[in-house]
Motif scaffolding. Sequence first.
Motif, mmCIF file in Angstrom:
data_model
loop_
_atom_site.group_PDB
_atom_site.id
_atom_site.type_symbol
_atom_site.label_atom_id
_atom_site.label_comp_id
_atom_site.label_asym_id
_atom_site.label_seq_id
_atom_site.Cartn_x
_atom_site.Cartn_y
_atom_site.Cartn_z
ATOM 1 N N TYR A 451 6.631 1.165 3.754
ATOM 2 C CA TYR A 451 5.358 0.553 3.356
ATOM 3 C C TYR A 451 5.641 -0.732 2.596
ATOM 4 O O TYR A 451 6.649 -0.849 1.891
ATOM 5 N N GLU A 452 4.751 -1.662 2.753
ATOM 6 C CA GLU A 452 4.782 -2.855 1.924
ATOM 7 C C GLU A 452 3.382 -3.057 1.412
ATOM 8 O O GLU A 452 2.414 -2.924 2.171
ATOM 9 N N ALA A 453 3.291 -3.384 0.129
ATOM 10 C CA ALA A 453 1.971 -3.596 -0.435
ATOM 11 C C ALA A 453 2.033 -4.811 -1.338
ATOM 12 O O ALA A 453 3.095 -5.164 -1.851
ATOM 13 N N TYR A 454 0.927 -5.434 -1.450
ATOM 14 C CA TYR A 454 0.844 -6.654 -2.255
ATOM 15 C C TYR A 454 -0.050 -6.396 -3.441
ATOM 16 O O TYR A 454 -1.062 -5.712 -3.317
ATOM 17 N N PHE A 466 -2.204 1.102 -3.583
ATOM 18 C CA PHE A 466 -2.536 1.580 -2.245
ATOM 19 C C PHE A 466 -2.108 3.044 -2.137
ATOM 20 O O PHE A 466 -1.691 3.644 -3.125
ATOM 21 N N ILE A 544 6.795 -3.185 -3.068
ATOM 22 C CA ILE A 544 5.624 -3.817 -3.676
ATOM 23 C C ILE A 544 5.949 -5.299 -3.829
ATOM 24 O O ILE A 544 6.997 -5.666 -4.398
ATOM 25 N N THR A 780 -4.338 -1.900 9.575
ATOM 26 C CA THR A 780 -4.096 -2.645 8.359
ATOM 27 C C THR A 780 -5.367 -3.317 7.896
ATOM 28 O O THR A 780 -5.725 -3.276 6.730
ATOM 29 N N GLU A 787 -9.612 -0.852 1.033
ATOM 30 C CA GLU A 787 -9.013 -1.078 -0.274
ATOM 31 C C GLU A 787 -9.707 -2.223 -0.977
ATOM 32 O O GLU A 787 -9.880 -2.242 -2.174
ATOM 33 N N VAL A 800 -3.719 -7.020 -0.253
ATOM 34 C CA VAL A 800 -2.738 -6.073 0.250
ATOM 35 C C VAL A 800 -2.538 -6.392 1.712
ATOM 36 O O VAL A 800 -3.480 -6.580 2.453
ATOM 37 N N LYS A 802 0.551 -6.134 5.009
ATOM 38 C CA LYS A 802 1.795 -5.499 5.423
ATOM 39 C C LYS A 802 2.484 -6.441 6.363
ATOM 40 O O LYS A 802 1.865 -7.069 7.212
#
Length: 804
Positions: A451-454, A466, A544, A780, A787, A800, A802
Amino acid sequence: MPGRTMGRQVLLFLSALCLSRVLGQVSYTIPEEMAKGSLVGNIAQDLGLDVKRLQARKARIHTGDSTEYIQLSRENGLLVIKDKIDREALCGQTTPCALHFQIALESPIEIFPVTIEITDINDNAPTFQKDEKKIEISESAVIGSKFVLEKAIDPDIGLNGLQTYTLKPSDHFKIRLHSQSDGVKKVEMILQKPLDREKEEFVSLLLTAVDGGEPQRSGTMQIHITVLDANDNSPVFSKSIYKASVKENSLTGTVITKVSASDADKGSNGEVSYIISNSILGTTQLFRITEDGDLVLNGPIDYEKARNYEIDIEAVDRGGLSDSSKVIIDVGDVNDNVPVINMISSSNSVIEDAISNTVVAVMSVNDPDSEENGRVRCVIGRNIPFEIKSTSSNFYSIVTDDDLDREGASEYNITVTCSDEGVPSLSSSVTLTLQISDVNDNAPVFERSSYEAYIVENNTPGLSIFTVKATDADWNQNARVSYILEDSSVNGVPVSSYVSVSADGGVIHAVRSFDYEQIKDFQFRVKAQDGGSPPLSSNVTVKILIQDQNDNPPQVLYPVQTGGSMVAEMVPRSADVGYLVTKVVAVDVDSGQNAWLSYKLQKATDRALFEVGLQNGEIRTIRQVTDKDAVKQRLSVIVEDNGQPSRSATVIVNVAVADSFPEVLSEFTDFTHDKEYNDNLTFYLVLALAVVSFLFITCLVVIISVKVYRWRQSRILYHSNLPVIPYYPPRYSDTLGTGTLQHVYNYEVCRTTDSRKSDCKFGRAGSQNVLIMEPGSTGTMQRMQSEKSILDEPDSPLEVSKVA
Ligand SMILES: *[C@@H]1O[C@H](CO)[C@@H](O)[C@H](O)[C@H]1NC(C)=O
Ligand SMILES: *[C@@H]1O[C@H](CO)[C@@H](O)[C@H](O)[C@H]1NC(C)=O
């Protein structure tokens, strides 16, 4: 024969003549049946009379009223037969038989009695009154039984009369003559050998009566004897045992077989009736026998109840005589029974890791029919991991024959079909529903491999960033996933002081407020663990990425702003147009747009003399410097970054337009005044800033309160599907739809140790600032939308995304 008759007559005549002389009267003896005109006697001579006298004296016969058989011939004085004399008619059986008459003479009257005796000749045969006689005699008549017959009658007498009888043939009977007191014989027929109607029903006899005359005469009578039947014969069955077969379920009224008994007797004695004499309960209801000897089915017949029957039958005639026999009936099987399946035991569920050959059900199958009709085979549906096994005759068990997987199929309907081999075949089936119970054989699986989240820096602590999600294919407790943050450290600090993961929801919260200028990204692992025993788990890497916010104003590095000493750039009066006076160097610790600086001239003593390079901060002359120009030139340059909102810094650049240093010095003493002026200005500015800040903070508090209240409201409405338009920063809009930003922002931070040189020592490639989005990833996008709905707050802008 006439000659002989004549001779005898002459003899008789002579004896009669001599007799009449003795008796004084005339008598003659003649046989009967003499012809008319035959001579009886010479009466004239015998009376001693002359023929002429007879005529003269008118001799005649006087008979009284009796018939005149005799005639007197007056011419010759002879007595002759006038009419034929039948002795039997004249005298019957009286003997001797004589005719008495007188010869009467006139002048004088004289009477002479004449007697003519008539002798018998055998002129009558014995005769019976009827030609035939019918007698009925029972065959049971005993020997010695007598039957009186009619007598024959012979009018002749003596030897010419009836002498004896004969009876022919004489097998059964003989004749017996029985003399009675009156001398008449009684004729009886005596049985001397038993009669048998069955051999000889009619007997014909000829009874002959004979006399003793010469020639002998006889008479006959036919005797017809009908032998009457006596019940002297029992019925006799044609067989001592009859065999028959009948299919079960045959219709009532079906003729199974025919029995017959014969009775030699006749009539009612030979009439046979049949009865079933069995006393076994029920048999008499099942069968009946007709008068003709047909054995008829009278009720339902079931092979499964009885396979054969033995029936005693009796034949009885009217006289009560009987015979018995037996009928053996084999009942033929018909495939009329479906196989009956009995579940002896069955389990409702089996665990999914059960080994092959685990028994899940045991049953028995029964078909009461025989042979093929009762031979049963059971099968179960294909393509299921079970098979049916025959353990012993009629017993079957269902076992697993492959690995089970509850996650693949949690329930099986096992249909067992048992069919017999009859034609047509009968079958029945049962369905067993088997649940496969769960075993914790599946670990939770994260939806993504990473996972990648901002998160935008300066977030509020506790903000949810997230959600990670893992699913477990198992069931119930085995599928209950908990999320655990795995220990690791970021920059020497435990990761738990950065983020936390909610155990049941997988929501990742920021624990602290992040500062992009301190940390740009970090990663950690989240473990998903199910509730099985032992538990299974898997982990996923979460990265993150902290996004920059324009929270830092540009910082001017050069010229150095010092409180006390004055620094000025020197511009010789001979400087040409475009002379590089100095270069304002500023940096912004933010990144990207937020660090993209632009320089503008804000204030200047002489605006016509200088310009500031928008991009590079280089201050150049824009006209020829003249002598009229003041030595002391003061420029105020504003450095702005490109953030939203932008931040800026102002730098004062002092420029001395002079050809010599002393000139500069004398002039720049004035700057101190300016400094004093500046100090006052600074004071007022600070005061104003304090007031504005106070107002600002007050407003901020009010706004935050309102927003927090609304945020709570929106949390409640979290799952509502209200459409939310995703927020994109204007510059980030992807007008080409390529996923690549339209604008590529390159910026340079140029530091110089020498203001005269505009070399860049430090640069960053624009590619690092390219944010790549994945427009095809609707998931996404949707997640971003949802979100966004939680997180879309003005004071905590968050993006957020990805990276695919
Ligand atoms: C088994 O049968 C029941 C009842 O007919 C039905 O509801 C169920 O769906 C069936 N299950 C399977 C796996 O076919
Ligand atoms: C995380 O998962 C990987 C496999 O995906 C495994 O090799 C590793 O040991 C796991 N780490 C921990 C801490 O469980």
